[in-house]
Design a protein around this motif. Structure first.
Motif, short mmCIF file in Angstrom:
data_model
loop_
_atom_site.label_atom_id
_atom_site.label_comp_id
_atom_site.label_asym_id
_atom_site.label_seq_id
_atom_site.Cartn_x
_atom_site.Cartn_y
_atom_site.Cartn_z
N PRO A 266 29.56 23.88 56.24
CA PRO A 266 31.00 24.00 55.96
C PRO A 266 31.67 22.67 55.61
O PRO A 266 32.59 22.64 54.79
CB PRO A 266 31.56 24.57 57.26
CG PRO A 266 30.41 25.32 57.87
CD PRO A 266 29.18 24.53 57.51
N TYR A 267 31.20 21.56 56.21
CA TYR A 267 31.81 20.27 55.91
C TYR A 267 31.50 19.84 54.49
O TYR A 267 32.39 19.37 53.77
CB TYR A 267 31.30 19.22 56.90
CG TYR A 267 31.88 17.84 56.67
CD1 TYR A 267 33.26 17.63 56.64
CD2 TYR A 267 31.05 16.74 56.49
CE1 TYR A 267 33.80 16.37 56.43
CE2 TYR A 267 31.57 15.48 56.28
CZ TYR A 267 32.95 15.30 56.26
OH TYR A 267 33.46 14.04 56.04
N CYS A 310 36.48 23.68 61.37
CA CYS A 310 35.66 24.65 60.64
C CYS A 310 36.24 26.06 60.78
O CYS A 310 36.50 26.53 61.90
CB CYS A 310 34.23 24.62 61.18
SG CYS A 310 33.12 25.78 60.35
#
Length: 703
Positions: A266-267, A310
Motif C-alpha cells: 500500500p505504501y 493504510c
C-alpha cells in the motif's frame, strides 16, 4: 548529439546465488541516542547488491534511506549506533572493523557521493590539489597523483581537465562540481559506490549527463551502486532493483520495472499515485496524497509500521508484524493483505476547472543588465509576456537562463533597464519595489524554495502570519488574528501548528506556512520559485493540490518556476521556455509538450527520466549555457543546437514564429519542418526499442 535509449537501460539479470554480493545488509538495526535514550531508526533491514548492479532506496524523508547508506560505510553520526545485524562489503564485515581497518576499507573499497558537491569540496583550495589528494592517500607519488588526477577528470568526461584543475570550486557549475566529486570517489576503483541524492538541485539536462556518466562508469568499473533519490524517475532509469523503505523497514523489494508497474504494498501504491504521471493535468484530477505522517523516531511499532496511514489496515495489522511474503523472481512485500492491493481507492476525480480571465500582468520589452567587473552582463533581453487572471505561467530552462531574474524583475527586486514596461491591471507598475504603493506590494508575493531560510525561526507560526497580515493589510491585532485563523483553515494548519516554531514542523508544514504568508494580503500574483523541489512526492502532491485549490477559490495568478517538467505540466496553463535571458518558446502547456518544439525545448523534454519507463530519445547538448557577457552571434542557442544550420543560425537572429494560436517559437527552422524532423527522431527511438527487445529475446533463447 542524439542518443536513443530506453530509460530502463542498463538492465542486468543479477541473481545473488550466481555472484557473491558486493554489498550485503543483513538484519541491520540502528538507533540514535537522544538525551541518553537509544531510539530505534532501522528495524531489521536486509538487502544485497551484486557487483555491477544498481540498487535504489526510495521512501519519504525520515524513512531511513540515508541512515542505511551511511551505515553501509559506517559513517553514522556520533550518536548513531549499529545495535544489530551486519554489513558486508566484498565479504568484509565492516561492523566489526577497528578504526584502522575502517580507514583502510574506506580508502580502498568504498566511496560516497553526496547531494551537495559544493559542501564536499574546500572552497578555499583549488580543485587540482583536492583531486590529487585522493590519489596521494592511495600511496601515489605527487607526480603520479597529478597524472592520475588529470586522467580522472577525463574519465568523467570533463573537457579541458587541466583548466578545471586550476579553478576554485565556486568557478564551476553544479554539474561540473558533481563530476569532480565522482572522479574523486572513483579514485580507488571502489567495490561499492554510494550515491546520496546525487542529482537533486541540478537542471534536467545536467542531471541526465550525470546519470549517463554513472551508467558508463558502472559498466567500466563493475562497482555495486547504492542509489538514494526522491526523484522516482531517476531510480526507474538507473536501478536494476529497488527497495521501498518506511519507518526504518524495507516494506517492498524487487525488480525496478515490477515495483513501478505493479506495486505490491500500500505504501508503494501511495507514493506512485502521488506523482503527476503520464501527462496528468490539474484539470483532470487532483493528485493522490498519503494521509498522516511517518512515526516519530524510536516509536513503539508492534505491528505493521505503515498501519496508521493504510486504508487496508485491520486489527491484525496493529498487533502482528507482517511477514515478508516471497512473490517470486526476487520480489517480496511486507503486508498482511497483498491480495487486497487492488482494493486501494483511486484518487478522487476532483479537478481544477481552467477558466479564461482578463490580463492581470503585462511585460513588454523587459531587459535587465548587470554591471560586473566593469562589463555589462545582460541577464534578460527583450522579454514580452502576459499573465491572465487565475492563470499559472510555468517558467522552465537551465540554471542561468534568466528565470529567477525575470521573477525578481516582476516583484521589483531588480529594476529593469530603461524602455521596459510592466503593467498591473492595465496601469503602469513602478519598476522598483521601493516606489510601489502598498496595494501594488500586496498584489505580488513570493513563495521560496527553502522555507527554512524564509521563516523567522525564533517566532511562532501565529506571530509570523500575524505580522504579515498586519504589514500587508494594516488590520489591528484582533482582526489580524481572525485573518490568520482563516488562512490556517485554508492551508490545513491546525491551532496547534500555529503555536509551534518552524523548527518543530515538517518540511511540508513549513512550506504551507510560507504559502499562507504569501496569501496573507489576498495577492493577485504569487511567484513560486521551486516551491516543491525539496519535498517528498507525497508532500509535493499535497502542496500542488493546495496551490491549485487556492487558485480556483481566489483566482490568484502564479508564475511557477521549476526544474521538474512533470510538476510544471501538471500545474501550468502555459509554459515559457527561457535560454540566456530570452524566451525561446511559449504556448499552452498541451501545445508545448505536443510539439513541434524549439530544439532547446526538445532537449529539455528528452532529458527527463520517466517513472513509467517510456522509451526516450535523448537529445544531448554540448557544453554549457554561454556567458551572458559574451553571447553567441545569431541565435544564442546555435553552439549547442543539434539542428544547427551553418551560415544562418550563427549569423542571423531567429524570428518568433507562430506554430499555432498562442504557441510561438524563436527558430529559423519552419514549424512544419521541425515537426517532420522530430517525428523522425521519435520513430528512430521506437525502432531502436523494438530492436533492443528482439535482441534480448534472441539472446535468451537456448543454444
Amino acid at each position: 548529439m542524439t542518443d536513443t535509449h530506453s530509460p530502463d537501460e542498463p538492465r542486468r539479470s543479477t541473481v545473488a546465488t550466481e555472484v557473491p554480493p558486493a554489498l550485503a545488509v543483513e538484519d541491520l538495526e540502528v538507533a540514535y541516542v537522544v538525551r541518553g535514550i537509544p531510539r530505534q531508526v532501522l528495524r531489521g533491514v536486509s538487502f544485497h547488491v551484486a557487483p555491477g548492479e544498481a540498487y535504489g532506496l526510495v521512501g519519504e524523508s525520515g524513512c531511513g534511506k540515508s541512515t542505511t547508506a551511511y551505515s553501509a560505510l559506517r559513517y553514522l553520526p556520533r550518536n548513531g549506533r549499529i545495535t544489530g545485524g551486519r554489513v558486508l562489503v566484498d565479504g568484509s564485515d565492516i561492523t566489526s572493523m577497528s578504526d584502522a581497518e575502517l580507514r583502510e576499507f574506506r580508502a580502498s573499497k568504498a566511496s560516497m557521493v553526496y547531494q551537495d558537491p559544493g559542501s564536499a569540496l574546500n572552497p578555499t583550495i583549488k580543485v587540482g590539489p583536492q583531486v590529487v589528494e585522493a590519489f596521494r592517500i592511495l600511496g601515489q607519488s605527487k607526480t603520479e597523483a597529478q597524472t592520475s588526477a588529470l586522467h580522472a577528470l577525463q574519465r568523467v568526461r570533463i573537457a579541458d581537465p587541466a583548466r578545471v584543475l586550476g579553478r576554485y570550486p565556486h568557478q564551476l557549475s553544479g554539474g561540473m562540481l558533481q563530476r569532480v566529486v565522482i572522479a574523486m570517489a572513483l579514485a580507488c576503483n571502489p567495490r561499492l559506490l554510494v550515491l546520496d541524492e546525487p542529482t537533486t538541485g541540478l537542471d534536467a539536462t545536467v542531471e541526465a549527463e550525470v546519470l549517463d556518466l554513472v551508467r558508463a562508469l558502472r559498466t567500466d568499473t563493475d562497482s555495486a551502486i547504492l542509489l538514494i533519490a526522491h526523484n522516482l524517475g531517476v531510480i526507474r532509469s538507473m536501478c536494476d532493483r529497488v527497495g521501498v523503505m518506511y519507518a526504518g523497514t524495507v516494506v517492498e523489494e524487487g525488480d525496478a520495472s515490477q515495483i513501478f508497474d505493479r506495486p505490491q504494498h500500500p505504501y508503494t501504491v501511495g507514493l506512485l499515485r502521488a506523482l503527476p504521471r503520464r501527462g496528468l493535468r490539474k484539470t483532470e484530477r487532483s493528485l493522490a496524497t498519503i494521509p498522516g505522517a511517518l512515526p516519530q523516531i524510536g516509536a513503539d511499532l508492534p505491528g505493521c509500521v505503515f498501519v496508521d496511514r493504510c486504508e487496508l489496515a485491520t486489527h491484525e495489522c496493529r498487533t502482528v508484524p507482517p511477514p515478508v511474503v516471497d512473490l517470486g523472481d526476487g520480489r517480496s512485500s511486507r503486508c498482511h493483505h497483498i491480495d487486497r492491493i487492488p482494493e486501494i481507492r483511486e484518487p478522487e476525480a476532483g479537478a481544477v476547472v481552467a477558466s479564461e480571465g482578463e490580463t492581470v500582468l503585462q511585460i513588454a520589452g523587459v531587459s535587465k543588465t548587470f554591471r560586473q567587473s566593469g562589463h555589462d552582463v545582460p541577464a534578460l533581453v527583450g522579454v514580452d509576456l502576459s499573465l491572465a487572471d487565475g492563470e499559472t505561467l510555468g517558467l522552465v530552462g537551465e540554471s542561468g537562463s534568466g528565470k529567477s531574474t525575470l521573477a525578481k524583475a516582476i516583484l521589483g527586486i531588480h529594476a529593469p533597464d530603461a524602455g521596459g514596461e510592466l503593467t498591473l491591471d492595465q496601469r503602469q507598475l513602478a519598476t522598483k519595489i521601493s516606489k510601489r504603493s502598498s496595494d501594488d506590494k500586496r498584489a505580488m508575493q513570493i513563495v521560496f524554495q527553502n522555507p527554512d531560510s524564509a521563516l523567522n525561526s525564533a517566532w511562532t507560526v501565529r506571530k509570523i502570519l500575524r505580522r504579515s497580515v498586519q504589514k500587508l493589510t494594516g488590520l489591528n491585532q484582533q482582526a489580524a488574528d481572525d485573518r490568520v485563523a482563516v488562512l490556517a483553515d485554508h492551508l490545513r494548519l491546525s491551532p496547534r501548528h500555529l503555536d509551534l516554531k518552524p523548527s518543530q514542523l515538517s518540511g511540508g508544514l513549513k512550506q504551507r506556512v510560507a504559502i499562507a504568508r504569501a496569501f496573507a494580503g489576498d495577492p493577485r500574483i504569487v511567484v513560486c520559485d521551486e516551491p516543491t523541489s525539496a519535498l517528498d512526492v507525497s508532500v509535493q502532491a499535497a502542496i500542488l493540490n493546495l496551490l491549485a485549490e487556492l487558485q480556483a477559490e481566489q483566482r490568484t495568478s502564479y508564475v511557477f518556476i521549476s526544474h521538474d517538467l512533470g510538476v510544471v505540466r501538471y500545474l501550468a496553463d502555459r509554459i515559457a521556455v527561457m535560454y540566456l535571458g530570452r524566451i525561446m518558446e511559449i504556448g499552452a502547456t498541451d501545445d508545448v509538450f505536443a510539439g513541434p518544439h524549439h530544439p532547446y525545448t526538445e532537449a529539455l523534454l528528452s532529458a527527463v527520466p520517466s517513472v513509467d519507463g517510456e522509451p526516450s530519445t535523448r537529445i544531448r547538448l554540448d557544453g554549457e549555457i554561454p556567458s551572458p557577457a559574451n553571447p553567441p552571434s545569431g541565435c544564442v542557442f546555435h553552439p549547442r543546437c543539434p539542428r544547427f544550420i551553418e551560415g544562418t543560425c550563427d549569423r542571423e537572429e531567429p524570428p518568433m514564429v507562430e506554430v499555432s494560436l498562442g504557441h510561438v517559437i524563436r527558430c529559423h527552422i519552419p514549424p512544419d519542418e521541425l515537426r517532420v524532423l522530430q517525428a523522425r527522431t521519435a520513430a528512430a527511438a521506437d525502432a531502436t526499442e523494438v530492436d533492443a527487445v528482439a535482441d534480448s529475446v534472441v539472446s535468451d533463447e537456448p543454444r
